[in-house]
Design an enzyme around this catalytic site. Sequence first.
Site, PDB file in Angstrom:
ATOM      1  N   GLY A 186       0.855  -1.188   0.000  1.00 48.57           N
ATOM      2  CA  GLY A 186       0.000   0.000   0.000  1.00 48.57           C
ATOM      3  C   GLY A 186       0.887   1.234   0.000  1.00 48.57           C
TER       4      GLY A 186
ATOM      5  N   ARG B 284     -14.309  13.479  12.623  1.00 43.96           N
ATOM      6  CA  ARG B 284     -15.157  12.327  12.340  1.00 43.96           C
ATOM      7  C   ARG B 284     -15.830  11.743  13.573  1.00 43.96           C
ATOM      8  NH1 ARG B 284     -11.091   9.539   7.933  1.00 43.96           N
ATOM      9  NH2 ARG B 284     -11.551  11.091   6.354  1.00 43.96           N
TER      10      ARG B 284
HETATM   11  C1  FAD Z   1     -12.640   3.689   1.536  1.00 43.88           C
HETATM   12  C2  FAD Z   1     -11.480   4.371   2.191  1.00 43.88           C
HETATM   13  C3  FAD Z   1     -11.224   5.711   1.905  1.00 43.88           C
HETATM   14  C4  FAD Z   1     -10.143   6.368   2.492  1.00 43.88           C
HETATM   15  N1  FAD Z   1      -9.915   7.678   2.175  1.00 43.88           N
HETATM   16  C5  FAD Z   1      -8.833   8.304   2.715  1.00 43.88           C
HETATM   17  C6  FAD Z   1      -8.522   9.638   2.349  1.00 43.88           C
HETATM   18  O1  FAD Z   1      -9.198  10.269   1.532  1.00 43.88           O
HETATM   19  N2  FAD Z   1      -7.428  10.217   2.906  1.00 43.88           N
HETATM   20  C7  FAD Z   1      -6.641   9.543   3.791  1.00 43.88           C
HETATM   21  O2  FAD Z   1      -5.654  10.119   4.225  1.00 43.88           O
HETATM   22  N3  FAD Z   1      -6.914   8.279   4.143  1.00 43.88           N
HETATM   23  C8  FAD Z   1      -7.993   7.636   3.628  1.00 43.88           C
HETATM   24  N4  FAD Z   1      -8.267   6.344   3.999  1.00 43.88           N
HETATM   25  C9  FAD Z   1      -7.334   5.619   4.867  1.00 43.88           C
HETATM   26  C10 FAD Z   1      -6.127   5.162   4.084  1.00 43.88           C
HETATM   27  O3  FAD Z   1      -6.505   4.825   2.772  1.00 43.88           O
HETATM   28  C11 FAD Z   1      -5.447   3.952   4.683  1.00 43.88           C
HETATM   29  O4  FAD Z   1      -5.264   4.119   6.035  1.00 43.88           O
HETATM   30  C12 FAD Z   1      -4.085   3.765   4.067  1.00 43.88           C
HETATM   31  O5  FAD Z   1      -4.173   3.769   2.673  1.00 43.88           O
HETATM   32  C13 FAD Z   1      -3.428   2.496   4.540  1.00 43.88           C
HETATM   33  O6  FAD Z   1      -2.248   2.280   3.811  1.00 43.88           O
HETATM   34  P1  FAD Z   1      -1.253   1.129   4.211  1.00 43.88           P
HETATM   35  O7  FAD Z   1      -0.137   1.220   3.242  1.00 43.88           O
HETATM   36  O8  FAD Z   1      -0.935   1.214   5.642  1.00 43.88           O
HETATM   37  O9  FAD Z   1      -2.075  -0.229   4.015  1.00 43.88           O
HETATM   38  P2  FAD Z   1      -2.907  -0.829   2.783  1.00 43.88           P
HETATM   39  O10 FAD Z   1      -3.023   0.081   1.646  1.00 43.88           O
HETATM   40  O11 FAD Z   1      -4.145  -1.403   3.367  1.00 43.88           O
HETATM   41  O12 FAD Z   1      -2.002  -2.013   2.265  1.00 43.88           O
HETATM   42  C14 FAD Z   1      -1.866  -3.208   2.948  1.00 43.88           C
HETATM   43  C15 FAD Z   1      -0.951  -4.082   2.144  1.00 43.88           C
HETATM   44  O13 FAD Z   1      -0.569  -5.183   2.931  1.00 43.88           O
HETATM   45  C16 FAD Z   1      -0.741  -6.383   2.208  1.00 43.88           C
HETATM   46  N5  FAD Z   1      -0.995  -7.426   3.184  1.00 43.88           N
HETATM   47  C17 FAD Z   1      -1.854  -7.410   4.238  1.00 43.88           C
HETATM   48  N6  FAD Z   1      -1.721  -8.529   4.954  1.00 43.88           N
HETATM   49  C18 FAD Z   1      -0.778  -9.263   4.360  1.00 43.88           C
HETATM   50  C19 FAD Z   1      -0.187 -10.517   4.646  1.00 43.88           C
HETATM   51  N7  FAD Z   1      -0.525 -11.244   5.716  1.00 43.88           N
HETATM   52  N8  FAD Z   1       0.769 -10.965   3.796  1.00 43.88           N
HETATM   53  C20 FAD Z   1       1.164 -10.245   2.710  1.00 43.88           C
HETATM   54  N9  FAD Z   1       0.654  -9.045   2.428  1.00 43.88           N
HETATM   55  C21 FAD Z   1      -0.301  -8.575   3.239  1.00 43.88           C
HETATM   56  C22 FAD Z   1      -1.857  -6.113   1.243  1.00 43.88           C
HETATM   57  O14 FAD Z   1      -1.740  -6.981   0.150  1.00 43.88           O
HETATM   58  C23 FAD Z   1      -1.548  -4.665   0.876  1.00 43.88           C
HETATM   59  O15 FAD Z   1      -0.575  -4.647  -0.139  1.00 43.88           O
HETATM   60  C24 FAD Z   1      -9.330   5.676   3.410  1.00 43.88           C
HETATM   61  C25 FAD Z   1      -9.593   4.345   3.703  1.00 43.88           C
HETATM   62  C26 FAD Z   1     -10.666   3.693   3.117  1.00 43.88           C
HETATM   63  C27 FAD Z   1     -10.936   2.281   3.489  1.00 43.88           C
END
Ligand code: FAD
Lengths: 671, 250
Positions: free
Chosen positions: A43, A338
Amino acid sequence: MSKLDSKIPEGPIKDKWTNHKNKINVVNPANKRLIDVIVVGTGLAGGSASASLAELGYNVKAFCYQDSPRRAHSIAAQGGINAAKNYQNDGDSTYRLFYDTVKGGDYRAREANVYRLAEVSANIIDQCVAQGVPFARDYGGLLDNRSFGGVLVSRTFYAKGQTGQQLLLGAYSAMSRQIGKGKIKMYNRHEMLDVVIVDGKARGIIARNLVTGEIERHSAHAVVIASGGYGNVFFLSTNAMGSNASAAWKIHKKGAFFANPCYTQIHPTCIPRSGDHQSKLTLMSESLRNDGRIWVPKNMEDVMAIREGKLKPTQIKEEDRDYYLERRYPAFGNLVPRDVASRAAKERCDAGFGVNATGEAVYLDFSSAIMRYGKEKAMIQHETNASDDRIRELGEQVVEAKYGNLFQMYEKITDQNPYKTPMMIYPAVHYTMGGIWVDYNLMTTIPGCYAAGEANFSDHGANRLGASALMQGLADGYFVLPYTIGDYLASDIRTGKISTESPEFEQAEKEVRGQLEQLINIKGTKSVDYFHKRLGKVMWDKVGMARNEKGLKEAMEEIRQIRDEFWKDVRVPGGMDEFNPELEKAGRLADFLELGELFAIDALHRNESCGGHFREESVEEDGEQKGEAKRDDKNFAYVAAWEYKGDPKDAVMHKEELTFNDIELKQRSYK
Amino acid sequence: MNLTLKIWRQKDAKSAGKMETYPISNVSPDSSFLEMLDLLNNELIDKGEDPVAFDHDCREGICGMCSLYINGEAHGPDRGVTTCQLHMRMFKDGDTIYIEPFRSKAFPVIKDLVVDRSSFDRIQHAGGFVSVNTSGNTQDANAIPVPKRDADKAFDAATCIGCGACVATCKNGSAMLYVSAKVSQFAYLPQGRVEATERVLNMVEQMDKEGFGNCTNTGACEVECPKGISLEFIAKMNKEYLKAATCAEK
Ligand SMILES: Cc1cc2nc3c(=O)[nH]c(=O)nc-3n(C[C@H](O)[C@H](O)[C@H](O)COP(=O)(O)OP(=O)(O)OC[C@H]3O[C@@H](n4cnc5c(N)ncnc54)[C@H](O)[C@@H]3O)c2cc1C
Ligand code: SF4
Ligand code: FES
């Protein structure tokens, strides 16, 4: 003495990060080639970290469970990303972003981390633009901004309602470049099932190839967990179907402390539930609150007539509408944070004013915005005698340009046209502020194991402000981890390749296989979803928007009960050595069933209301703030970091006391 | 609603597959297509049968993970939506629905309705990026103004979700719409122009290597694309390619 050392650098807050960067160890470029780093998750956090670490010269192995790194759930983020650029000249600054974030988080975040986040925020926008991220621009060709909740400046950068998609594709493109060069080895459709610890340090993972079912050993000198949040413990949430807590929970069981599990964000503007068939809930971006006004009818007769289909919302006169956020919070109006907006919606619905059949919905109305924009546009086009219909038409065009994809999404799901009739919305689980405890360097309590993005607990305290998760994910991955990980790896330049033949790898693989076999061999009578829905219901009813002692104790009991039944009666079809989505789901649920209990334990121990955590026992009794959440700084100004002791109920809490030197602790007021 | 489903079942990449028939009842018209398949799968599990494998994740039309060829159309009968956004109210009680995987030489079947689209990723590895490192001192984001018209065009191209519907729909199995979306996004932006020549040549070369077919301007891809990616971008890419192929010393 606490086992927790947050490693906050000395010195004034403004200089901490710079001083720290100047002092930490660096690995010379030739030696970086000798070092492997595993990144779980692609992500915004994991993708940006993988790309940046590979650019620096480390050998990166990246993992995701989807078929491509571009599909991580960050892709779904809609509204925008914050940065203290002050392009609007409205008084924004690093300090103001820092202040807003600490206050918005209800004074439960670590000051030094938040300041650093604000400090690097501006660089994120520069970096993304350089990568070719097509942010929205104004007619002069400069970047445009919008406002998000809980702040009084306009600092949110956006790309229509697809900001997360565009930022993630930016990080994915940076990854693609490194994959092409062979500096990142990408493992799609792989799920991490355990971390391997050798001599006290994280040295690898056990992963399952989801296509073949093969169990694989991967070694590295450090492991980064960027696996996202755990909102799906509620079954229904705005998260993707596969979003899970497993990577985080597995490291927790191996020694990483889990901080503030009860801090969950319930987002005020989601499409309400409609029936039992539902598999997920859909967010309507907070950016809509820039232009949408939230209301319910003032009179109960109108509510009833609406529910019976005898009255349409558009027929209710202005004076008969209760714009309850504008009424209760005149300073911030529809743009309160929120947690405040969600509770206010619940309050109206609990009082009987909900506007759909389930009684759990309020209106989000664009009619005034449409007319306002229509008039503006008519002026610009010199249409001085435009009729109301023409103004509405022009206004709808403006609204479509801003939020078109969200309106379309709404219409597809509900079969109603939000340009003509107000949207119906209700709060839903959206984000988890809690997560793996990390120090200032983003290292967990396992040496060599890091956590980034939503998976860690760090920057948002008890409530995250809109558009700050994208900022944090990219800050962690582009600008923080690449520095701090070097400090640790500097001592590893002579270690050489880590063998996967050690007894530690052997043992970890054996445990993983054991659990998978066990799940398949139960051969019970109920599907994984059956248990997940039951867990979700307990979580939502008793550990959801409002919590109390009695409910939480019941929840702990009920979750244990469901967990016992799950391990006796779940039915997982198919085998281990094949593509088996039900087996994946079962493994994830097994972890949610443990996390859910710790979640309730944490919520029970925190006998105060703060941010997204609302305890019915802790409410302001009088004064201007009567009825608002009551925080208890004397007893709870700390991070609760839980250590695993063989069973969630035996978890031991460690406190990281929070000190506020640069911001005065105050009652949060949005009145 | 009561429906009859005809679904492609295939054990793995090596086995042969065939259509199987499944009746299903009590489907809510408000449920999504994938929720209908969830219902079917839970019934199959209860009966001790093997559930149908299909790809999905976000279930809101943005991750590009879901696919499915429904009644002969990629992402089904509705326009401008992915399969996960398709709702059962688009069908009638008593309908028979044919459900197949996205078929293309470059997308081998993994199981049932799940296909391998990693060829798409490899095209991006060949050039779908701007060569800029993370440094923390790139120039200020507003240093180069970008005309709103260009920025908007770049954005429209960039909304491609990489689902592969265009390929599945195309009688030639061509990936031109998908590749042109990325090429165009960068071609419209000053940040992407620098490497425009190399990029288009490399990406097209990789596309050909992966076994995608040639474009014969049928335009079916545009009709079925859930994100409304326009044929205009194919024209843009052709222009970029011609320019690159004639000018570049490669
Ligand atoms: C609908 C929605 C709208 C949002 N809008 C906003 C916004 O406008 N502005 C804002 O700032 N935030 C927003 N958020 C929050 C934000 O999008 C997320 O908090 C953020 O993108 C999380 O990023 P991340 O990289 O931590 O995880 P993620 O993007 O969730 O990525 C997780 C990664 O981990 C991998 N993974 C998970 N478990 C495993 C495993 N066991 N083994 C291998 N791979 C695994 C997945 O494949 C993925 O690649 C929103 C969230 C949602 C749900
Ligand atoms: S161009 Fe359209 S159909 Fe093709 S991959 Fe992109 S979004 Fe899917
Ligand atoms: S599941 Fe993400 S687009 Fe359909």
